[in-house]
Design an enzyme around this catalytic site. Sequence first.
Site, mmCIF file in Angstrom:
data_model
loop_
_atom_site.group_PDB
_atom_site.id
_atom_site.type_symbol
_atom_site.label_atom_id
_atom_site.label_comp_id
_atom_site.label_asym_id
_atom_site.label_seq_id
_atom_site.Cartn_x
_atom_site.Cartn_y
_atom_site.Cartn_z
ATOM 1 N N HIS A 100 0.840 -1.206 0.000
ATOM 2 C CA HIS A 100 0.000 0.000 0.000
ATOM 3 C C HIS A 100 0.876 1.258 0.000
ATOM 4 O O HIS A 100 0.608 2.212 -0.715
ATOM 5 C CB HIS A 100 -0.886 0.055 1.259
ATOM 6 C CG HIS A 100 -1.922 -1.015 1.357
ATOM 7 N ND1 HIS A 100 -2.071 -1.809 2.460
ATOM 8 C CD2 HIS A 100 -2.882 -1.412 0.489
ATOM 9 C CE1 HIS A 100 -3.075 -2.647 2.276
ATOM 10 N NE2 HIS A 100 -3.584 -2.442 1.098
ATOM 11 N N ARG B 82 -2.242 -5.721 -8.453
ATOM 12 C CA ARG B 82 -1.139 -6.605 -8.076
ATOM 13 C C ARG B 82 -0.895 -7.690 -9.106
ATOM 14 O O ARG B 82 0.221 -8.048 -9.402
ATOM 15 C CB ARG B 82 -1.421 -7.270 -6.725
ATOM 16 C CG ARG B 82 -1.336 -6.324 -5.560
ATOM 17 C CD ARG B 82 -1.928 -6.935 -4.329
ATOM 18 N NE ARG B 82 -3.334 -7.255 -4.530
ATOM 19 C CZ ARG B 82 -4.096 -7.894 -3.679
ATOM 20 N NH1 ARG B 82 -3.584 -8.307 -2.553
ATOM 21 N NH2 ARG B 82 -5.366 -8.126 -3.943
ATOM 22 N N SER C 205 -3.273 -7.784 3.164
ATOM 23 C CA SER C 205 -3.360 -7.567 4.614
ATOM 24 C C SER C 205 -3.712 -8.865 5.338
ATOM 25 O O SER C 205 -3.209 -9.128 6.434
ATOM 26 C CB SER C 205 -4.411 -6.496 4.918
ATOM 27 O OG SER C 205 -4.047 -5.291 4.313
ATOM 28 N N LYS D 47 -16.432 -6.731 6.589
ATOM 29 C CA LYS D 47 -15.191 -7.382 7.016
ATOM 30 C C LYS D 47 -15.081 -7.282 8.534
ATOM 31 O O LYS D 47 -15.591 -6.331 9.128
ATOM 32 C CB LYS D 47 -13.976 -6.690 6.375
ATOM 33 C CG LYS D 47 -13.768 -7.019 4.894
ATOM 34 C CD LYS D 47 -12.418 -6.520 4.389
ATOM 35 C CE LYS D 47 -12.206 -6.872 2.916
ATOM 36 N NZ LYS D 47 -10.913 -6.396 2.389
HETATM 37 N N1 COA Z 1 -0.337 -3.974 -1.673
HETATM 38 C C1 COA Z 1 -0.704 -4.854 -0.757
HETATM 39 N N2 COA Z 1 -1.954 -5.292 -0.620
HETATM 40 C C2 COA Z 1 -2.872 -4.790 -1.439
HETATM 41 C C3 COA Z 1 -2.542 -3.854 -2.434
HETATM 42 C C4 COA Z 1 -1.210 -3.438 -2.536
HETATM 43 N N3 COA Z 1 -0.804 -2.569 -3.439
HETATM 44 N N4 COA Z 1 -3.667 -3.554 -3.095
HETATM 45 C C5 COA Z 1 -4.647 -4.263 -2.535
HETATM 46 N N5 COA Z 1 -4.165 -5.015 -1.540
HETATM 47 C C6 COA Z 1 -4.907 -5.975 -0.719
HETATM 48 C C7 COA Z 1 -5.440 -5.400 0.540
HETATM 49 O O1 COA Z 1 -4.521 -5.538 1.587
HETATM 50 C C8 COA Z 1 -6.677 -6.239 0.753
HETATM 51 O O2 COA Z 1 -6.338 -7.429 1.394
HETATM 52 P P1 COA Z 1 -7.373 -8.200 2.345
HETATM 53 O O3 COA Z 1 -8.554 -8.547 1.512
HETATM 54 O O4 COA Z 1 -6.558 -9.344 2.768
HETATM 55 O O5 COA Z 1 -7.715 -7.253 3.462
HETATM 56 C C9 COA Z 1 -7.145 -6.590 -0.668
HETATM 57 O O6 COA Z 1 -6.018 -6.391 -1.469
HETATM 58 C C10 COA Z 1 -8.191 -5.686 -1.265
HETATM 59 O O7 COA Z 1 -8.460 -4.697 -0.413
HETATM 60 P P2 COA Z 1 -8.535 -3.136 -0.545
HETATM 61 O O8 COA Z 1 -7.695 -2.551 -1.604
HETATM 62 O O9 COA Z 1 -8.343 -2.619 0.823
HETATM 63 O O10 COA Z 1 -9.939 -3.006 -1.071
HETATM 64 P P3 COA Z 1 -11.282 -3.467 -0.452
HETATM 65 O O11 COA Z 1 -11.775 -4.542 -1.347
HETATM 66 O O12 COA Z 1 -11.222 -3.746 1.002
HETATM 67 O O13 COA Z 1 -12.069 -2.125 -0.627
HETATM 68 C C11 COA Z 1 -12.922 -0.256 -1.904
HETATM 69 C C12 COA Z 1 -12.085 -1.494 -1.883
HETATM 70 C C13 COA Z 1 -12.784 0.542 -0.631
HETATM 71 C C14 COA Z 1 -12.369 0.586 -3.037
HETATM 72 C C15 COA Z 1 -14.378 -0.648 -2.216
HETATM 73 O O14 COA Z 1 -14.796 -1.665 -1.353
HETATM 74 C C16 COA Z 1 -15.333 0.525 -2.119
HETATM 75 O O15 COA Z 1 -15.280 1.443 -2.890
HETATM 76 N N6 COA Z 1 -16.248 0.466 -1.140
HETATM 77 C C17 COA Z 1 -17.227 1.522 -0.913
HETATM 78 C C18 COA Z 1 -18.606 1.122 -1.395
HETATM 79 C C19 COA Z 1 -18.768 1.406 -2.846
HETATM 80 O O16 COA Z 1 -18.630 2.520 -3.332
HETATM 81 N N7 COA Z 1 -19.106 0.360 -3.606
HETATM 82 C C20 COA Z 1 -19.326 0.447 -5.008
HETATM 83 C C21 COA Z 1 -18.087 0.200 -5.772
HETATM 84 S S1 COA Z 1 -18.473 -0.833 -7.148
#
Ligand code: COA
Length: 159
Positions: free
Chosen positions: A17, A90, A128, A41
């Site tokens: 991140h 990724r 994560s 979550k």
């Molecule tokens: N390095 C390390 N890990 C990474 C990474 C990186 N560059 N990019 C993503 N990840 C990992 C995260 O650690 C996470 O791991 P986990 O699932 O083990 O916790 C996973 O990839 C994806 O998580 P994250 O990037 O935190 O996204 P998310 O899926 O939790 O949330 C949002 C993504 C916040 C963008 C999305 O849920 C959102 O917009 N929510 C709001 C509601 C909304 O508007 N919905 C409509 C959208 S269609």
Amino acid sequence: MTKAIYPGSFDPVTLGHLDIIRRASNVVDHLIVGVLNNQSKRPMFTVKERVEMLKKVTEDIPNIEVLSFSGLLVDFAHQTNAQVIVRGLRAITDFEYELLMSQTNRKIAADVDTVFFTTKLDYAYLSSSTVKEVAAFGGDISQFVTPYIEQRMKEKLNR
Ligand code: COA
């Protein structure tokens, strides 16, 4: 002024991140790291703790702000006057989900665009959940998170 949001759960923030945060902060004027209050979550750290941890690990980056949000990401973008959403890719497996999400967001809010950064190869495998699992079994997580985050995880796990 280009204002962008890098959203995520950040439970906890990893070096992957941070790589995206640093690179994105170099190409936009102002970067908001948006910590999602995600009811679906079961996080290790509260939103307040995650915001605090992100602030600490990004304290040397001048054009960063860390905020929490709930609800739709595009609503948060409008509230903060951000025109761009930053996401990291990724691996090819991230692509399908990210494509659908960016298209949905564009459908709801045509004035908000998504920009993708390809994650540094060193962190392409990282998530994560993996970090939490390794830590829970007493493994070494120093290659995945900063020393401060490692310490916070140890405290959380009472080690
Ligand atoms: N390095 C390390 N890990 C990474 C990474 C990186 N560059 N990019 C993503 N990840 C990992 C995260 O650690 C996470 O791991 P986990 O699932 O083990 O916790 C996973 O990839 C994806 O998580 P994250 O990037 O935190 O996204 P998310 O899926 O939790 O949330 C949002 C993504 C916040 C963008 C999305 O849920 C959102 O917009 N929510 C709001 C509601 C909304 O508007 N919905 C409509 C959208 S269609």
